[in-house]
Motif scaffolding. Structure first.
Motif, PDB file in Angstrom:
ATOM      1  N   LEU A  12      20.034 -25.954   5.594  1.00 36.36           N
ATOM      2  CA  LEU A  12      21.066 -25.071   5.052  1.00 36.36           C
ATOM      3  C   LEU A  12      22.184 -25.916   4.459  1.00 36.36           C
ATOM      4  O   LEU A  12      22.498 -26.998   4.993  1.00 36.36           O
ATOM      5  N   PRO A  13      22.817 -25.446   3.372  1.00 34.17           N
ATOM      6  CA  PRO A  13      23.976 -26.161   2.811  1.00 34.17           C
ATOM      7  C   PRO A  13      25.213 -25.919   3.685  1.00 34.17           C
ATOM      8  O   PRO A  13      26.063 -25.076   3.393  1.00 34.17           O
ATOM      9  N   GLN A  14      25.320 -26.680   4.764  1.00 34.15           N
ATOM     10  CA  GLN A  14      26.328 -26.397   5.788  1.00 34.15           C
ATOM     11  C   GLN A  14      27.746 -26.432   5.233  1.00 34.15           C
ATOM     12  O   GLN A  14      28.554 -25.550   5.527  1.00 34.15           O
ATOM     13  N   ASN A  15      28.075 -27.443   4.440  1.00 36.36           N
ATOM     14  CA  ASN A  15      29.438 -27.545   3.905  1.00 36.36           C
ATOM     15  C   ASN A  15      29.788 -26.333   3.049  1.00 36.36           C
ATOM     16  O   ASN A  15      30.890 -25.766   3.155  1.00 36.36           O
ATOM     17  N   ASP A  16      28.850 -25.907   2.203  1.00 31.60           N
ATOM     18  CA  ASP A  16      29.114 -24.772   1.324  1.00 31.60           C
ATOM     19  C   ASP A  16      29.187 -23.461   2.102  1.00 31.60           C
ATOM     20  O   ASP A  16      29.976 -22.574   1.764  1.00 31.60           O
ATOM     21  N   LEU A  17      28.372 -23.327   3.138  1.00 29.62           N
ATOM     22  CA  LEU A  17      28.428 -22.115   3.960  1.00 29.62           C
ATOM     23  C   LEU A  17      29.758 -22.028   4.716  1.00 29.62           C
ATOM     24  O   LEU A  17      30.357 -20.944   4.799  1.00 29.62           O
ATOM     25  N   LEU A  18      30.217 -23.142   5.260  1.00 26.61           N
ATOM     26  CA  LEU A  18      31.480 -23.114   5.999  1.00 26.61           C
ATOM     27  C   LEU A  18      32.655 -22.810   5.076  1.00 26.61           C
ATOM     28  O   LEU A  18      33.700 -22.335   5.543  1.00 26.61           O
ATOM     29  N   GLY A  19      32.508 -23.083   3.795  1.00 26.34           N
ATOM     30  CA  GLY A  19      33.560 -22.739   2.850  1.00 26.34           C
ATOM     31  C   GLY A  19      33.491 -21.310   2.344  1.00 26.34           C
ATOM     32  O   GLY A  19      34.374 -20.890   1.577  1.00 26.34           O
ATOM     33  N   HIS A  20      32.492 -20.538   2.756  1.00 25.35           N
ATOM     34  CA  HIS A  20      32.348 -19.145   2.306  1.00 25.35           C
ATOM     35  C   HIS A  20      33.284 -18.240   3.099  1.00 25.35           C
ATOM     36  O   HIS A  20      33.444 -18.383   4.317  1.00 25.35           O
ATOM     37  N   LEU A  21      33.884 -17.262   2.420  1.00 29.34           N
ATOM     38  CA  LEU A  21      34.857 -16.381   3.065  1.00 29.34           C
ATOM     39  C   LEU A  21      34.230 -15.492   4.132  1.00 29.34           C
ATOM     40  O   LEU A  21      34.911 -15.102   5.098  1.00 29.34           O
ATOM     41  N   ARG A  22      32.949 -15.171   4.005  1.00 27.14           N
ATOM     42  CA  ARG A  22      32.320 -14.240   4.947  1.00 27.14           C
ATOM     43  C   ARG A  22      31.737 -14.941   6.168  1.00 27.14           C
ATOM     44  O   ARG A  22      31.217 -14.283   7.069  1.00 27.14           O
ATOM     45  N   VAL A  23      31.793 -16.273   6.211  1.00 28.61           N
ATOM     46  CA  VAL A  23      31.396 -17.008   7.418  1.00 28.61           C
ATOM     47  C   VAL A  23      32.622 -17.075   8.315  1.00 28.61           C
ATOM     48  O   VAL A  23      33.649 -17.653   7.949  1.00 28.61           O
ATOM     49  N   THR A  24      32.530 -16.472   9.493  1.00 27.02           N
ATOM     50  CA  THR A  24      33.701 -16.300  10.354  1.00 27.02           C
ATOM     51  C   THR A  24      33.729 -17.226  11.563  1.00 27.02           C
ATOM     52  O   THR A  24      34.789 -17.377  12.180  1.00 27.02           O
ATOM     53  N   ALA A  25      32.609 -17.844  11.937  1.00 25.19           N
ATOM     54  CA  ALA A  25      32.584 -18.735  13.100  1.00 25.19           C
ATOM     55  C   ALA A  25      31.394 -19.677  12.963  1.00 25.19           C
ATOM     56  O   ALA A  25      30.439 -19.414  12.210  1.00 25.19           O
ATOM     57  N   PHE A  26      31.470 -20.769  13.725  1.00 27.59           N
ATOM     58  CA  PHE A  26      30.462 -21.818  13.632  1.00 27.59           C
ATOM     59  C   PHE A  26      30.089 -22.261  15.035  1.00 27.59           C
ATOM     60  O   PHE A  26      30.944 -22.700  15.816  1.00 27.59           O
ATOM     61  N   VAL A  27      28.797 -22.162  15.383  1.00 26.83           N
ATOM     62  CA  VAL A  27      28.278 -22.643  16.664  1.00 26.83           C
ATOM     63  C   VAL A  27      27.742 -24.051  16.439  1.00 26.83           C
ATOM     64  O   VAL A  27      26.846 -24.257  15.610  1.00 26.83           O
ATOM     65  N   THR A  28      28.275 -25.031  17.186  1.00 28.93           N
ATOM     66  CA  THR A  28      27.936 -26.428  16.950  1.00 28.93           C
ATOM     67  C   THR A  28      27.839 -27.186  18.263  1.00 28.93           C
ATOM     68  O   THR A  28      28.405 -26.764  19.283  1.00 28.93           O
ATOM     69  N   GLN A  29      27.145 -28.319  18.226  1.00 30.67           N
ATOM     70  CA  GLN A  29      27.049 -29.184  19.396  1.00 30.67           C
ATOM     71  C   GLN A  29      28.240 -30.118  19.501  1.00 30.67           C
ATOM     72  O   GLN A  29      28.400 -30.831  20.488  1.00 30.67           O
ATOM     73  N   GLY A  30      29.106 -30.154  18.497  1.00 29.14           N
ATOM     74  CA  GLY A  30      30.313 -30.966  18.564  1.00 29.14           C
ATOM     75  C   GLY A  30      30.195 -32.320  17.911  1.00 29.14           C
ATOM     76  O   GLY A  30      31.020 -33.194  18.189  1.00 29.14           O
ATOM     77  N   GLY A  31      29.215 -32.517  17.026  1.00 33.84           N
ATOM     78  CA  GLY A  31      29.110 -33.781  16.309  1.00 33.84           C
ATOM     79  C   GLY A  31      30.272 -33.981  15.346  1.00 33.84           C
ATOM     80  O   GLY A  31      30.909 -33.012  14.904  1.00 33.84           O
TER      81      GLY A  31
END
Length: 666
Positions: free
Chosen positions: A379-398
């Protein structure tokens, strides 16, 4: 009529105005620098996430005109070439060359799976052991080392000026084997652990949590500070043993490959870090350490059409992005909990980056996933995180995921898989832009708690507001962070023959010298000597005056060892007063023989009392003291029966007055 001063100048001969030259000067300043100013070898850890960071800075250097050699595992070379082409101009690729080395990527993935299901501390130990084995395999590969030595010794091409190494991959070993100066480029490790041990930074256990403790970064109480101090010391001891113990991995490689690396670690020209203190707790750093900032985050690009439609069509809680990073795979039990949690939050959509082996492990459970969950291998993670409709991110903390989330202002739900991945999550929680869940929450299958955390992060505006502050801090930089990192590498290349001149003197001192424990001991000794001298003068003065403090203590002990009657008699004798043992005149009613016998007994009692008084005054101890007390008590007991054998004596005494008072004369 001709102009004054001669004929008019032709138009072509006129000097162009300064304003016309300005655009040309700007283009020349922004364009590539002179070709092959420096020749730089990049040696990242052979993982895609670490290669991404090194490729970003290597591409910037190549675009400036430097020659770049990139050491990459053969199984990831195609990924490196595609990444460089996608993120940098074509002229950068023209100055790029790759040095491939063999790596069994399947073996690597199996190692990571085992580490992911282990405990947090055991997992990081397993990871470090696997990395040491990979480094040893590289140093032992004859073909790769021959190719690197050929590049180093290529006089026509200029050789290699500088190595940019990844410290988590024991990067100092390769430059030592090649005899080249190097820079440590830290993609993202536990800086609070590595920096004091290897780069001369001051340790701060009072307010910087140790790796794996998850203590707060905004203040710890006394008990937590005590526990954190112990945990920090333990972690440093473990890491020091890994690097310097003769029977462990690094020193075994040092001996095996005859490398000139011993304690202390003062080899690099610079320690460059892919982070800044908008992402982690501020703390002291050494002069050799330069926080360049996160080099990967960029403004978001438009999403592919199908992905854009799916993300934009989410419900009131928007779309939640899930990614556990590219280095470790999440345990299968944790993945099953995520599947069940998605069904508990139907008002949100879930977009999950899941590798093919992870998806295969879920099997039919993934096929029966709810309709609000979509899975993709990439997935294009950087571009998704910049999208207005993405409201939260589940991550391992890297580091890469946390920097992109902060750059785009997204709240996070952090689930660290091993120790060293929770420190940035803890800082985000303390800033109010994240929620921390331990790995056990998912591995135990607590889908309800995970769903509750997702709902809170996606709907509570306080998380979004705190994340927006982090975004402002990261975007306030005037130039992209990759340019700052490239500037520092150019600086190190220009001073490549100067040695590690930025290391602190404390790195070559013993630990007790750094802590000034020898100074503290000498100071205490110097303070104790005059105190002892003054006490000696005072004690001598007391002794000269007959006031021995130690004798006073003995006197108290002797006094307390005698019965009260003996103490009173001794005290009266000392003062010259009449006392129970002193002879007194006898009056009528007593025969001469009885009076003589009574006088003898009283004389004996007086002698015993005098001996007791002498013992009390002199402070005698031990056996003599006990014998005097026993004699006194025996004499007093012997006197009472004698008095009882004289009938009428008491009446005569009472009739005639006190035996110790003279009879009044008529």
């Amino acid at each position: 009529m001709a102009r004054r001063g001669g004929a008019a100048r032709p138009a072509a001969a006129r000097s162009p105005p300064a304003a016309a030259l300005l655009p040309l000067l700007l283009l020349l300043a922004a364009g590539p620098r002179p070709a092959a100013a420096y020749r730089v070898l990049f040696y990242p850890l052979g993982e895609r996430t670490h290669m991404l960071v090194h490729l970003e800075v290597a591409g910037e250097l190549a675009a400036r005109g430097h020659a770049v050699h990139f050491l990459a595992p053969d199984c990831h070379r195609a990924f490196a070439e595609a990444t460089l082409a996608a993120r940098h101009p074509p002229e950068a690729a023209a100055r790029f060359s790759y040095v491939p080395y063999p790596l069994d990527c399947e073996w690597v993935e199996n190692d990571k799976k085992r580490a992911a299901v282990a405990g947090e501390l055991h997992g990081i130990w397993m990871i470090l052991e696997a990395l040491a084995n990979r480094t040893d395999a590289l140093l032992s590969d004859g073909g790769t080392m021959a190719a690197l030595r050929a590049l180093r010794d290529d006089g026509a091409a200029g050789g290699i000026d500088l190595v940019v190494a990844d410290p988590i991959a024991f990067g100092a070993l390769l430059p030592a084997a090649l005899g080249l100066p190097f820079v440590d480029f830290d993609v993202g490790t536990a800086g609070s652990l590595y920096e004091p041990l290897f780069y001369g930074a001051a340790s701060a256990p009072a307010y910087i949590p140790a790796v794996g403790t998850f203590f707060p970064t905004n203040g710890m109480g006394m008990l937590r500070r005590a526990a954190n101090l112990a945990a920090t010391a333990g972690a440093r001891a473990m890491l020091s043993a890994i690097y310097y113990h003769p029977s462990l991995w690094v020193q075994r490689m040092v001996v095996k490959h005859k490398l000139p690396i011993r304690r202390p670690y003062i080899g690099p020209l610079l320690h460059l870090v892919n982070s800044n203190f908008a992402l982690e707790p501020p703390r002291p750093v050494a002069p050799i350490t330069k926080y360049a900032g996160p080099v990967l985050p960029r403004p978001a690009a438009p999403l592919p059409a199908g992905l854009e439609d799916w993300v934009s069509g989410a419900g009131p809680l928007g779309t939640v992005l899930i990614s556990f990073g590219g280095t470790l795979a999440a345990p299968a039990a944790a993945s099953r909990a995520v599947l069940r949690a998605a069904a508990l939050v139907p008002e949100a959509r879930f977009l999950w980056k899941l590798s093919a082996p992870e998806a295969a492990a879920l099997g039919p459970e993934l096929a029966a996933a709810p309709g609000n969950l979509r899975v993709a291998e990439w997935l294009p993670q950087n571009d998704l995180l910049g999208h207005l409709r993405v409201t939260a991110f589940v991550t391992q903390g890297g580091f890469l995921s946390m920097s992109e989330a902060a750059y785009h202002g997204k709240p996070i739900i952090g689930v660290p898989l091993i120790a060293g991945q929770g420190e940035l999550i803890r800082f985000a929680v303390d800033q109010g832009r994240g929620i921390l869940l331990r790995k056990g929450v998912l591995t135990r299958g607590d889908a309800a708690r995970f769903a509750s955390a997702v709902r809170a992060a996606a709907s509570d505006p306080s998380y979004a507001a705190a994340a927006a502050l982090a975004r402002e801090r990261l975007r306030a930089a005037r130039a992209p962070y990759r340019k700052e990192a490239a500037d520092w590498i150019e600086y190190a290349a220009a001073l490549r023959n100067h040695g590690s001149f930025l290391h602190t003197q404390g790195q070559v001192m013993r630990w007790w010298e750094v802590a000034c424990l020898d100074v503290a001991a000498a100071t205490l000794l110097l303070l104790a000597l005059p105190v002892w001298w003054v006490y000696g003068i005072w004690a001598a003065g007391r002794a000269a005056a007959g006031e021995d403090p130690e004798a006073e203590d003995d006197l108290v002990q002797v006094t307390l060892s005698f019965p009260p009657a003996a103490q009173l008699a001794a005290k009266q004798m000392q003062l010259g007063l009449p006392h129970a043992g002193a002879p007194a005149p006898r009056q009528g009613g007593v025969t001469a023989a009885a009076a003589e016998e009574e006088g003898e007994k009283e004389a004996e009692a007086a002698a015993v009392a005098a001996a007791a008084a002498a013992a009390v005054a002199a402070g005698e101890a031990g056996k003599e003291r006990a014998e005097v007390a026993a004699q006194l008590q025996a004499r007093l007991r012997a006197r009472r029966p004698l008095e009882e054998q004289r009938p009428g004596a008491d009446e005569a005494v009472h009739a005639q007055g006190s035996p110790r008072t003279p009879k009044k004369l008529s």
